[in-house]
Design an enzyme around this catalytic site. Structure first.
Site, short mmCIF file in Angstrom:
data_model
loop_
_atom_site.label_atom_id
_atom_site.label_comp_id
_atom_site.label_asym_id
_atom_site.label_seq_id
_atom_site.Cartn_x
_atom_site.Cartn_y
_atom_site.Cartn_z
N ASP A 14 -2.62 -2.82 -14.77
CA ASP A 14 -3.01 -2.34 -16.10
C ASP A 14 -3.75 -3.36 -16.96
OD1 ASP A 14 -1.69 -0.03 -15.37
OD2 ASP A 14 0.19 -0.60 -16.35
N CYS A 66 0.84 -1.20 0.00
CA CYS A 66 0.00 0.00 0.00
C CYS A 66 0.88 1.25 0.00
CB CYS A 66 -0.93 0.00 1.20
SG CYS A 66 -1.98 1.46 1.30
N ARG A 118 -8.04 -1.75 -11.12
CA ARG A 118 -8.73 -0.58 -11.68
C ARG A 118 -9.52 -0.91 -12.93
NH1 ARG A 118 -4.53 3.88 -12.73
NH2 ARG A 118 -3.20 2.07 -13.09
#
Length: 698
Positions: A540, A436, A564
């Site tokens: 990605d 993180c 994401r």
């Protein structure tokens, strides 16, 4: 009609005009799939600046746009970007009757904890805070606390101030049971059996698990919870008692020496490449020496070998009189004897802060996700019995392969947490976050900060894996500093530490989310890992093409984690399983949002508080989905995660509205699904992706 609505509208108001038309049409039932571009062709001639802006954007070829990381949208859909005086999340999001200046001041207002507590107490005592027992039945006599109840019993006053009902069916009435919120339900008009309500906890018990009982919470509050398994393992490793503070002091001294010898600044500055950096020599009772990446990969000292042999032999004295026989046997369980999870070829939804909540995971499960993981929870907060932190561990019955992710800085904290989770929760694996990049986490020595302290990483994994039978996985980044990768020098030993799997995010902490992930380095680490240790890649993945590419280039990878990409288009799991680019329509996307809202109301409740909680998380999600560009609008497919979407028209008004990056338009979408927002409502995204910005420390 569309053309007439746009006559006389300025450049900065084009987005609002289209959004308003879409909202009106959807509310009145007049919405139709008509091409927005054809409507714009009927509008009056454009001004010179507008035409120049549009022509300037259309002169570039798709290849030139891709080279500049701009999504190559087809020319006929391009439009000039709206002009805003404020940031995207504040402009246009102004309630009626308020100026933008006053709106900005409201957003920036910061209240103290005491003020917030006083407001909550006042709300409870007012008519808004009606007693839950009274709300269920509408009968004041049903409250067991009578006059001593801290909630309001004024039913008529509550009805007078209650917002209008939301159109649609109550999400609880379809579950063959009565709504647990009774009068407080915002869908009261759809109740068929009157006001009488059911039990909220009973409804949740039927589908959700991993709640914290009051008895355990009180023990945690009073710091009286016992952790016999963890304490025995920590004692066997020499990490109990004051060992933690001693290790910290020694490690800090080493770090200070390294920084003073090699850097002018602190951790936030990149150290120059130096091959003469002294190796760490710190040891506790059985801690081993671990090379930090500046020495040869094959160099293993005699001290390390001796420590490894010692660490695999439990000390009988450490467990006598402390743990039960079955717990004692679990300490002797070798990592290879633990329950194994087959990650191969499975679609893994990454733990996602804020947006990766239970309703979102349920949506992704329907769309094809195989493995789900809860949001990252801080060990210290879990051990303090914080209800908000324990809510991150909730699991739905549809999540057949589910794990939780925790984050801690020291072996004893993590070991105590995993024992508590193993005792109170039903999970298939526990993931320890060691990557993180958030400052508040790193400053506490957790997350990416552990990448600078490999011995502590080993101690944490060793203690956690030796405490519970549940598989322990870890998630890391390539390094703390850009250009100082170190996971390749550690991954060969991670299986011996007790890790059941390792996920590598192909970026450093310093890099945050800027630039593309370094998949070549991920491949390198996967090839160096032992065959018994599954390695997962992350970074990605935005289409089935990306998925196929990584799997083909590195067969050693067990699978890839999707983060994401799932936030922007959760149907990516469907695309991967069906091996196609889904040109999803705006109506299909709206149906996914409707499903999310229904699941959110089931999870957070159908009363006003539950509706607004669902709205807030929906808006957070919409701040990501607006970055999706429909397949049918692109000159080059598939879309890449680092492409900037230009300002464009959709194939219909709803698609145009969904493409807006304005918080005001996200609020309008939420009003289609959850009714009008309360007076004075404001929204600013909690997490603003900086994937296109300069790295914070770069």
């Amino acid at each position: 009609m569309a053309a007439a609505a746009l006559v006389g509208v300025g450049v900065g108001d084009v987005s609002r005009a289209h959004a308003t038309m879409a909202a009106i049409q959807l509310f009145t039932g007049e919405y139709h799939h008509e091409s927005t571009q054809s409507a714009m062709d009927e509008s009056p001639a454009e001004t010179a600046p507008v035409a120049e802006a549009r022509n300037g954007g259309s002169e570039r070829t798709p290849e030139e746009l891709v080279a500049k990381c701009i999504a190559p949208v087809k020319k006929q859909f391009l439009r000039p970007p709206p002009i805003r005086g404020l940031s995207n999340d504040q402009s246009d999001a102004v309630p009626e009757g308020k100026s933008k200046a006053s709106q900005t001041s409201v957003v920036k207002e910061k209240k103290s904890k005491r003020q917030l507590k006083r407001e909550r107490q006042q709300a409870v005592k007012s008519a808004v805070g009606i007693c839950p027992e009274v709300a269920k039945s509408g009968d004041v006599s049903r409250c067991p606390y009578k006059d001593k109840c801290r909630f309001s019993h004024d039913v008529e006053a509550y009805k007078a101030q209650k917002p209008d009902d939301i159109e649609g069916e109550c999400p609880f009435m379809t579950a063959q049971e009565t709504c647990p919120f009774g009068l407080a339900c915002r869908f009261l008009g759809s109740h068929k059996d009157g006001v009488e309500g059911g039990d909220v906890s009973a409804h949740r018990r039927s589908s959700e698990v991993n709640g914290l009982t009051k008895d355990v919470q009180k023990l945690l509050w009073k710091n009286k919870m016992k952790f016999p398994k963890a304490d025995a393992k920590l004692k066997a490793l020499g990490l109990e008692g004051n060992a933690k503070s001693k290790i910290k002091i020694l490690e800090d001294k080493e770090d200070d020496q390294i920084v003073s010898n090699n850097c002018d600044g602190g951790l936030d500055e990149t150290c120059p490449d130096d091959e003469s950096r002294p190796l760490k020599k710190t040891r506790s009772v059985i801690e081993e020496e671990i090379c930090s990446g500046e020495v040869d990969d094959g160099g293993v000292s005699a001290a390390k070998e001796a420590a490894e042999q010692t660490s695999t032999i439990p000390e009988p004295e450490a467990t006598v009189g402390i743990v039960l026989p079955e717990s004692d046997r679990s300490l002797r369980l070798h990592p290879r004897e633990k329950k194994l999870i087959d990650f191969r070829e499975k679609l893994y939804l990454a733990p996602l802060t804020t947006v990766g909540n239970l309703p979102f995971r349920r949506v992704c499960k329907v769309l094809g996700a195989d493995i789900t993981c809860g949001e990252m929870a801080m060990c210290t907060n879990l051990l303090q019995g914080q209800a908000s932190e324990w809510a991150l561990l909730r699991r739905h019955s549809s999540e057949d392969l589910f794990g939780v992710q925790i984050c801690g800085a020291y072996p004893d904290t993590v070991a105590h947490t995993v024992e508590l989770i193993d005792q109170e929760c039903q999970v298939d694996f526990i993931d320890i976050n060691m990557g993180c990049p958030i400052d508040i986490v790193v400053n506490k020595g957790a997350g990416s900060a552990l990448l600078t302290k490999p011995m502590r990483m080993k101690g944490i994994v060793h203690a956690a894996s030796g405490t519970v039978d549940c598989p322990i996985t870890i998630k890391v980044r390539t390094a703390y500093f850009e250009g100082k990768n170190r996971i390749d020098s550690l991954i060969a030993d991670m299986g011996n530490w007790g890790a059941s799997a390792v996920t590598i995010h192909g970026r450093s902490r310093q890099q945050r989310y800027s630039k593309l992930a370094d998949w070549e380095y991920v491949y390198q680490c996967a090839r160096k890992a032992s065959k018994a240790l599954p390695v997962l890649g992350n970074g990605d993945i935005f289409s089935y093409v990306d998925w196929n590419k990584h799997k083909a280039e590195c067969p050693e990878l067990s699978t890839c984690m999707i983060a994401r990409g799932a936030l922007i288009k959760p149907w990516i799991f469907t695309e991967i399983k069906e091996q196609r680019h889904w040109d999803i329509s705006s109506g299909e996307r709206l149906n996914i949002l409707k499903d999310y809202v229904r699941l959110g109301l089931e999870h957070w409740g159908s009363d006003t508080k539950g509706v607004e909680t669902t709205r807030r998380f929906l808006l957070e999600w919409l701040s990501y989905t607006c970055r999706y560009v429909p397949v049918g609008l692109l000159d080059v497919i598939p879309q890449r995660l680092n492409w900037r979407p230009p300002s464009y028209y959709g194939r219909d008004d709803l698609e145009t509205l969904m493409a807006s990056d304005s918080a005001a338009d996200w609020v309008r979408i939420s009003e289609m699904l959850l009714g009008k927002v309360p007076d004075g409502f404001t929204f600013a995204p909690k997490h603003k992706s900086n994937s296109y910005d300069r790295a914070e420390n770069g």
